[in-house]
Write a protein that holds these residues in place. Structure first.
Motif, short mmCIF file in Angstrom:
data_model
loop_
_atom_site.label_atom_id
_atom_site.label_comp_id
_atom_site.label_asym_id
_atom_site.label_seq_id
_atom_site.Cartn_x
_atom_site.Cartn_y
_atom_site.Cartn_z
N TYR A 6 -36.02 -9.73 8.78
CA TYR A 6 -35.44 -10.94 9.35
C TYR A 6 -33.98 -10.98 8.89
CZ TYR A 6 -34.79 -15.69 11.00
OH TYR A 6 -34.32 -16.80 11.68
N ASP A 34 -39.09 -10.42 13.12
CA ASP A 34 -39.45 -11.78 13.53
C ASP A 34 -38.34 -12.44 14.36
OD1 ASP A 34 -41.83 -11.50 12.28
OD2 ASP A 34 -41.56 -13.10 10.82
N SER A 36 -35.14 -11.76 14.78
CA SER A 36 -33.96 -12.04 13.96
C SER A 36 -32.76 -12.46 14.82
CB SER A 36 -33.56 -10.80 13.16
OG SER A 36 -34.57 -10.40 12.28
N LYS A 63 -40.19 -16.50 13.45
CA LYS A 63 -40.33 -16.29 12.02
C LYS A 63 -41.42 -17.21 11.49
CE LYS A 63 -37.76 -16.57 7.67
NZ LYS A 63 -36.52 -17.03 7.00
#
Length: 236
Positions: A6, A34, A36, A63
């Motif tokens: 991330y 996730d 990012s 996330k």
């Protein structure tokens, strides 16, 4: 190898470059991103295209924690037939050169998991860490072991090599903890099932770029996790 990311677009290419230099047959790096906002997922896709099968990418829509990312990544790795599943952070804090040692230790003995440990003989923490961070890390491990009696010197470590049979036996898909609590729960499940945990020394470095993801919510969850695991066990 499962590497959650991330906002790690700076560190990820460096990590993949170092891993590609290892003499480790069959190595495959699964990046679990996730979504990012800094474009790490796109960087991972480019690495996958350029490394001839070394890198794969699992894109997740949002996330929702390190634990969930590891569960998704480990589940994918097992489904794809991995014999060994390695957990590793993308922030360059885990020493790449210790990966072959961890795998060799795993395959040469009867351990179900090998931990890259800061707290066994020969292990160490980054000199850049201030005293209060070192004290917090040491206290966290003492606290976890005092509650759960895991007998693992680095119980919160996130650098591990698992035999494929072990995550299946402890049912990794049902693990719900996040953050460092995920590492503790995985160890707890392994110990409860009589699986042996070995530790090899590493030098844990400070992250090279970007910011730590250790927020207050993660710290609180990690503090409560040992008691939840203990009380849940006693209830059963």
């Amino acid at each position: 190898m499962v590497v959650p990311t991330y906002d790690e677009r700076t560190n990820l290419p460096v990590l993949v470059g170092r891993l590609s230099e290892l003499d480790l047959p069959g190595l495959h790096v699964l990046v679990v991103d996730d979504n990012s906002p800094d474009g790490t997922g796109q960087v991972a896709d480019a690495l996958a295209a350029d490394t001839g099968g070394l890198v794969g990418v699992l894109h997740r829509e949002e996330k929702d924690g390190l634990g969930r990312a590891y569960v998704a990544g480990m589940t994918r790795a097992l489904a794809e037939g991995a014999d060994v599943v390695i957990q590793m952070d993308a922030d360059l804090s885990h020493p790449v050169e210790r990966v072959p040692v961890m795998v060799e230790t795993l395959l040469a003995g009867d351990a179900a998991v090998v931990v890259g440990s800061r707290y066994v003989a020969g292990g160490s923490l980054a000199t850049e860490w201030p005293w209060h961070r070192k004290a917090l890390s040491a206290w966290a491990n003492f606290y976890v072991n005092a509650v759960l009696r895991l007998r693992v010197k680095d119980a919160t470590a996130g650098f591990k090599a698992w035999r494929a049979s072990a995550p299946k036996e402890i049912d990794v898909t049902s693990v719900r903890s996040n953050g460092y609590a995920f590492q503790v729960e995985m160890n707890h499940r392994a110990v409860r099932r009589g699986l042996r945990i070995a530790e090899v020394p590493i030098r844990f470095e400070e992250r090279v770029a970007d910011e730590s993801k250790l927020g207050l919510k993660v710290q609180i969850e990690s503090a409560l996790a040992p008691w939840k695991l203990l009380l849940g066990r006693e209830k059963r």
